[in-house]
Design a protein around this motif. Structure first.
Motif, PDB file in Angstrom:
ATOM      1  N   TRP A  39     -13.753 -37.429  19.210  1.00  0.00           N
ATOM      2  CA  TRP A  39     -13.474 -37.270  17.788  1.00  0.00           C
ATOM      3  C   TRP A  39     -14.573 -36.541  17.020  1.00  0.00           C
ATOM      4  O   TRP A  39     -14.259 -35.642  16.207  1.00  0.00           O
ATOM      5  CB  TRP A  39     -13.176 -38.626  17.153  1.00  0.00           C
ATOM      6  CG  TRP A  39     -12.782 -38.491  15.720  1.00  0.00           C
ATOM      7  CD1 TRP A  39     -13.445 -38.940  14.629  1.00  0.00           C
ATOM      8  CD2 TRP A  39     -11.625 -37.811  15.223  1.00  0.00           C
ATOM      9  NE1 TRP A  39     -12.780 -38.599  13.476  1.00  0.00           N
ATOM     10  CE2 TRP A  39     -11.657 -37.898  13.807  1.00  0.00           C
ATOM     11  CE3 TRP A  39     -10.567 -37.139  15.831  1.00  0.00           C
ATOM     12  CZ2 TRP A  39     -10.670 -37.347  13.005  1.00  0.00           C
ATOM     13  CZ3 TRP A  39      -9.581 -36.577  15.021  1.00  0.00           C
ATOM     14  CH2 TRP A  39      -9.643 -36.686  13.630  1.00  0.00           C
ATOM     15  N   PRO A  40     -15.853 -36.866  17.186  1.00  0.00           N
ATOM     16  CA  PRO A  40     -16.858 -36.119  16.416  1.00  0.00           C
ATOM     17  C   PRO A  40     -16.800 -34.614  16.669  1.00  0.00           C
ATOM     18  O   PRO A  40     -16.991 -33.819  15.738  1.00  0.00           O
ATOM     19  CB  PRO A  40     -18.189 -36.722  16.901  1.00  0.00           C
ATOM     20  CG  PRO A  40     -17.828 -38.088  17.386  1.00  0.00           C
ATOM     21  CD  PRO A  40     -16.467 -37.933  18.003  1.00  0.00           C
ATOM     22  N   ARG A  41     -16.544 -34.216  17.908  1.00  0.00           N
ATOM     23  CA  ARG A  41     -16.490 -32.782  18.209  1.00  0.00           C
ATOM     24  C   ARG A  41     -15.215 -32.148  17.661  1.00  0.00           C
ATOM     25  O   ARG A  41     -15.242 -31.011  17.162  1.00  0.00           O
ATOM     26  CB  ARG A  41     -16.569 -32.566  19.722  1.00  0.00           C
ATOM     27  CG  ARG A  41     -17.908 -32.999  20.308  1.00  0.00           C
ATOM     28  CD  ARG A  41     -17.962 -32.687  21.776  1.00  0.00           C
ATOM     29  NE  ARG A  41     -19.176 -33.238  22.385  1.00  0.00           N
ATOM     30  CZ  ARG A  41     -19.510 -33.061  23.634  1.00  0.00           C
ATOM     31  NH1 ARG A  41     -18.731 -32.363  24.433  1.00  0.00           N
ATOM     32  NH2 ARG A  41     -20.625 -33.587  24.112  1.00  0.00           N
ATOM     33  N   LEU A  42     -14.083 -32.865  17.740  1.00  0.00           N
ATOM     34  CA  LEU A  42     -12.849 -32.339  17.165  1.00  0.00           C
ATOM     35  C   LEU A  42     -13.000 -32.153  15.663  1.00  0.00           C
ATOM     36  O   LEU A  42     -12.602 -31.129  15.099  1.00  0.00           O
ATOM     37  CB  LEU A  42     -11.695 -33.299  17.459  1.00  0.00           C
ATOM     38  CG  LEU A  42     -11.239 -33.376  18.917  1.00  0.00           C
ATOM     39  CD1 LEU A  42     -10.354 -34.602  19.135  1.00  0.00           C
ATOM     40  CD2 LEU A  42     -10.490 -32.108  19.329  1.00  0.00           C
ATOM     41  N   ARG A  43     -13.609 -33.137  15.005  1.00  0.00           N
ATOM     42  CA  ARG A  43     -13.800 -33.066  13.556  1.00  0.00           C
ATOM     43  C   ARG A  43     -14.755 -31.925  13.207  1.00  0.00           C
ATOM     44  O   ARG A  43     -14.529 -31.188  12.229  1.00  0.00           O
ATOM     45  CB  ARG A  43     -14.352 -34.398  13.058  1.00  0.00           C
ATOM     46  CG  ARG A  43     -14.212 -34.645  11.570  1.00  0.00           C
ATOM     47  CD  ARG A  43     -12.761 -34.696  11.129  1.00  0.00           C
ATOM     48  NE  ARG A  43     -12.489 -35.811  10.237  1.00  0.00           N
ATOM     49  CZ  ARG A  43     -11.289 -36.070   9.735  1.00  0.00           C
ATOM     50  NH1 ARG A  43     -10.265 -35.285  10.032  1.00  0.00           N
ATOM     51  NH2 ARG A  43     -11.095 -37.106   8.945  1.00  0.00           N
ATOM     52  N   ALA A  44     -15.826 -31.778  13.993  1.00  0.00           N
ATOM     53  CA  ALA A  44     -16.802 -30.713  13.720  1.00  0.00           C
ATOM     54  C   ALA A  44     -16.191 -29.334  13.925  1.00  0.00           C
ATOM     55  O   ALA A  44     -16.449 -28.414  13.143  1.00  0.00           O
ATOM     56  CB  ALA A  44     -18.020 -30.888  14.618  1.00  0.00           C
ATOM     57  N   ALA A  45     -15.372 -29.172  14.971  1.00  0.00           N
ATOM     58  CA  ALA A  45     -14.734 -27.872  15.216  1.00  0.00           C
ATOM     59  C   ALA A  45     -13.806 -27.510  14.067  1.00  0.00           C
ATOM     60  O   ALA A  45     -13.771 -26.355  13.612  1.00  0.00           O
ATOM     61  CB  ALA A  45     -13.966 -27.908  16.534  1.00  0.00           C
ATOM     62  N   ALA A  46     -13.045 -28.489  13.566  1.00  0.00           N
ATOM     63  CA  ALA A  46     -12.152 -28.228  12.443  1.00  0.00           C
ATOM     64  C   ALA A  46     -12.944 -27.918  11.180  1.00  0.00           C
ATOM     65  O   ALA A  46     -12.591 -27.010  10.418  1.00  0.00           O
ATOM     66  CB  ALA A  46     -11.236 -29.430  12.216  1.00  0.00           C
ATOM     67  N   ALA A  47     -14.026 -28.660  10.938  1.00  0.00           N
ATOM     68  CA  ALA A  47     -14.840 -28.422   9.746  1.00  0.00           C
ATOM     69  C   ALA A  47     -15.453 -27.030   9.762  1.00  0.00           C
ATOM     70  O   ALA A  47     -15.511 -26.348   8.725  1.00  0.00           O
ATOM     71  CB  ALA A  47     -15.941 -29.482   9.650  1.00  0.00           C
ATOM     72  N   THR A  48     -15.902 -26.610  10.932  1.00  0.00           N
ATOM     73  CA  THR A  48     -16.465 -25.261  11.053  1.00  0.00           C
ATOM     74  C   THR A  48     -15.413 -24.210  10.755  1.00  0.00           C
ATOM     75  O   THR A  48     -15.651 -23.253  10.002  1.00  0.00           O
ATOM     76  CB  THR A  48     -17.028 -25.044  12.468  1.00  0.00           C
ATOM     77  OG1 THR A  48     -18.089 -25.979  12.694  1.00  0.00           O
ATOM     78  CG2 THR A  48     -17.567 -23.635  12.637  1.00  0.00           C
ATOM     79  N   GLU A  49     -14.235 -24.381  11.326  1.00  0.00           N
ATOM     80  CA  GLU A  49     -13.142 -23.423  11.097  1.00  0.00           C
ATOM     81  C   GLU A  49     -12.791 -23.343   9.614  1.00  0.00           C
ATOM     82  O   GLU A  49     -12.656 -22.252   9.052  1.00  0.00           O
ATOM     83  CB  GLU A  49     -11.918 -23.856  11.908  1.00  0.00           C
ATOM     84  CG  GLU A  49     -10.649 -23.085  11.618  1.00  0.00           C
ATOM     85  CD  GLU A  49     -10.663 -21.656  12.138  1.00  0.00           C
ATOM     86  OE1 GLU A  49      -9.766 -20.880  11.765  1.00  0.00           O
ATOM     87  OE2 GLU A  49     -11.575 -21.316  12.917  1.00  0.00           O
ATOM     88  N   ILE A  50     -12.654 -24.484   8.978  1.00  0.00           N
ATOM     89  CA  ILE A  50     -12.265 -24.505   7.570  1.00  0.00           C
ATOM     90  C   ILE A  50     -13.346 -23.868   6.701  1.00  0.00           C
ATOM     91  O   ILE A  50     -13.047 -23.094   5.782  1.00  0.00           O
ATOM     92  CB  ILE A  50     -11.976 -25.952   7.132  1.00  0.00           C
ATOM     93  CG1 ILE A  50     -10.719 -26.478   7.839  1.00  0.00           C
ATOM     94  CG2 ILE A  50     -11.802 -26.038   5.617  1.00  0.00           C
ATOM     95  CD1 ILE A  50     -10.490 -27.955   7.681  1.00  0.00           C
TER      96      ILE A  50
ATOM     97  N   THR B   9      -6.507 -27.560  15.047  1.00  0.00           N
ATOM     98  CA  THR B   9      -6.304 -28.715  15.920  1.00  0.00           C
ATOM     99  C   THR B   9      -6.877 -28.389  17.291  1.00  0.00           C
ATOM    100  O   THR B   9      -6.354 -27.517  17.987  1.00  0.00           O
ATOM    101  CB  THR B   9      -4.797 -29.028  16.030  1.00  0.00           C
ATOM    102  OG1 THR B   9      -4.255 -29.206  14.714  1.00  0.00           O
ATOM    103  CG2 THR B   9      -4.543 -30.262  16.862  1.00  0.00           C
ATOM    104  N   GLY B  10      -7.957 -29.075  17.662  1.00  0.00           N
ATOM    105  CA  GLY B  10      -8.630 -28.747  18.919  1.00  0.00           C
ATOM    106  C   GLY B  10      -7.709 -28.766  20.114  1.00  0.00           C
ATOM    107  O   GLY B  10      -7.781 -27.893  20.984  1.00  0.00           O
ATOM    108  N   PHE B  11      -6.808 -29.747  20.173  1.00  0.00           N
ATOM    109  CA  PHE B  11      -5.920 -29.864  21.326  1.00  0.00           C
ATOM    110  C   PHE B  11      -4.806 -28.824  21.323  1.00  0.00           C
ATOM    111  O   PHE B  11      -4.088 -28.696  22.315  1.00  0.00           O
ATOM    112  CB  PHE B  11      -5.335 -31.278  21.408  1.00  0.00           C
ATOM    113  CG  PHE B  11      -6.233 -32.253  22.116  1.00  0.00           C
ATOM    114  CD1 PHE B  11      -6.323 -32.261  23.497  1.00  0.00           C
ATOM    115  CD2 PHE B  11      -6.998 -33.155  21.402  1.00  0.00           C
ATOM    116  CE1 PHE B  11      -7.157 -33.152  24.151  1.00  0.00           C
ATOM    117  CE2 PHE B  11      -7.836 -34.056  22.046  1.00  0.00           C
ATOM    118  CZ  PHE B  11      -7.920 -34.055  23.434  1.00  0.00           C
ATOM    119  N   ALA B  12      -4.638 -28.078  20.238  1.00  0.00           N
ATOM    120  CA  ALA B  12      -3.672 -26.984  20.258  1.00  0.00           C
ATOM    121  C   ALA B  12      -4.130 -25.884  21.200  1.00  0.00           C
ATOM    122  O   ALA B  12      -3.307 -25.142  21.752  1.00  0.00           O
ATOM    123  CB  ALA B  12      -3.465 -26.429  18.849  1.00  0.00           C
ATOM    124  N   GLY B  13      -5.458 -25.758  21.372  1.00  0.00           N
ATOM    125  CA  GLY B  13      -5.976 -24.751  22.293  1.00  0.00           C
ATOM    126  C   GLY B  13      -5.515 -23.355  21.908  1.00  0.00           C
ATOM    127  O   GLY B  13      -5.606 -22.950  20.753  1.00  0.00           O
ATOM    128  N   GLY B  14      -4.966 -22.641  22.876  1.00  0.00           N
ATOM    129  CA  GLY B  14      -4.503 -21.292  22.619  1.00  0.00           C
ATOM    130  C   GLY B  14      -3.090 -21.214  22.096  1.00  0.00           C
ATOM    131  O   GLY B  14      -2.563 -20.112  21.884  1.00  0.00           O
TER     132      GLY B  14
END
Length: 320
Positions: free
Chosen positions: A143-154, A207-212
């Motif tokens: 979860w921390p990495r998924l949240r961080a990846a989304a925050a960076t993207e946004i 969404t990290g799990f969306a991948g490509g």
């Protein structure tokens, strides 16, 4: 091709959010795939699915269908898992029964699916409990990495839009997504349809799990969402504690300051930077102040926290 009527005026209504339930559902889609950056995660989680038979029956049916009520459009940009699960639990029971049955239309449904017809309240309560169990095993560790990846993207998308206009929010979002000025186009060769926003705003969900992949919820009565993999989503499954700085950036700024600038793709406090990069608070503060004074980072207050993030100049230097 899937098309949404989407004119220039609709661009101003675009918003971003990160949805825990979108990660839950996209994670199940990822379990059905082969290869990719989350192969080790898949090998760990797939054998556990038997622990959640109702969850598995609802989301792993023969039609590859996920009920819309499981992924309500977020009300804010950072909803919690508890908030979204409470909204799922409050879904009208007739909607629950109808959407669950749709995933097995024309097929012989297992008892876990038939249960939603006989006693939808009890079946929904069981589904909610099993979603909670799945989240703890499959999603919580990441979860921390998924949240961080989304925050960076946004954060990056917001800075690009501020610099170049709202239309740039769509440009480059995903190779299969295009916009001709009148409609958003999702280029799927074997899927067809045309929808309107029908008075709803479009919510973009990194969404990290969306991948490509890219997923659309184009005709739900509760809203319109588009899920896609944020930039650098593959890093979610690596063991690296923080993103690596480019070698050329490290040569220019020094490795520590370059690592700080790389990290500031998303907002971080001094304490966040110190923890992620294993620095003392004083060292982290020194590098953040230097980057701010150089025009590469900016600081803004959020409650009691002072958050730093890159400026557009910082993005350019970091190669974003």
């Amino acid at each position: 091709m899937i098309e949404w009527e989407f004119g220039p005026a609709d661009v101003a209504g675009l918003r971003f959010a990160h949805s825990p339930m979108a990660e839950v559902v996209a994670g199940v889609f990822a379990l059905r795939a082969v290869g990719g950056p989350h192969e080790a995660w898949r090998r760990r989680v797939a054998p556990e699915l038997s622990r959640w038979p109702t969850f598995r029956a609802v989301l792993c049916g023969p039609l590859g269908y996920a009920p819309d009520f499981l992924t309500p459009p977020p009300h804010g940009s950072r909803p919690t898992f508890a908030d979204e699960l409470a909204e799922v639990a409050a879904t009208p029971l007739d909607v629950v029964a109808e959407q669950v049955a749709a995933g097995w239309s024309g097929r012989s449904a297992p008892p876990e699916i038939e249960w939603f017809t006989r006693d939808p309240a009890a079946a929904l309560a069981r589904l909610v409990a099993e979603i909670r169990g799945y989240f703890e095993v499959a999603i919580r560790p990441l979860w921390p990495r998924l949240r961080a990846a989304a925050a960076t993207e946004i954060a990056v998308r917001g800075r690009v839009a501020a610099e170049h206009g709202a239309r740039r929010l769509v440009d480059g979002l995903h190779p299969r997504l295009g916009w001709d000025g009148a409609a958003l186009q999702l280029r799927y060769p074997h899927k067809h349809g045309r929808w309107s926003l029908d008075g709803h705003r479009l919510t973009l969900l990194p969404t990290g799990f969306a991948g490509g992949e890219i997923y659309a919820m184009p005709d739900s009565p509760v809203g319109r969402t588009l899920w896609y993999g944020p930039r650098g989503f593959g890093n979610v499954w690596t063991a690296e504690a923080a993103p690596k700085a480019d070698a050329r950036l490290s040569a220019l700024l020094g490795p520590t300051r370059a690592a700080v600038l790389t990290l500031l793709a998303a907002p971080h406090s001094t304490g966040d930077v110190a923890a992620r990069l294993d620095l003392s608070a004083g060292t982290a503060s020194h590098h953040l102040t230097t980057l701010r004074d150089a025009g590469l980072a900016t600081a803004s207050r959020s409650g009691r926290r002072l958050l730093y993030e890159r400026t557009h100049l910082g993005d350019q230097l970091a190669g974003q």
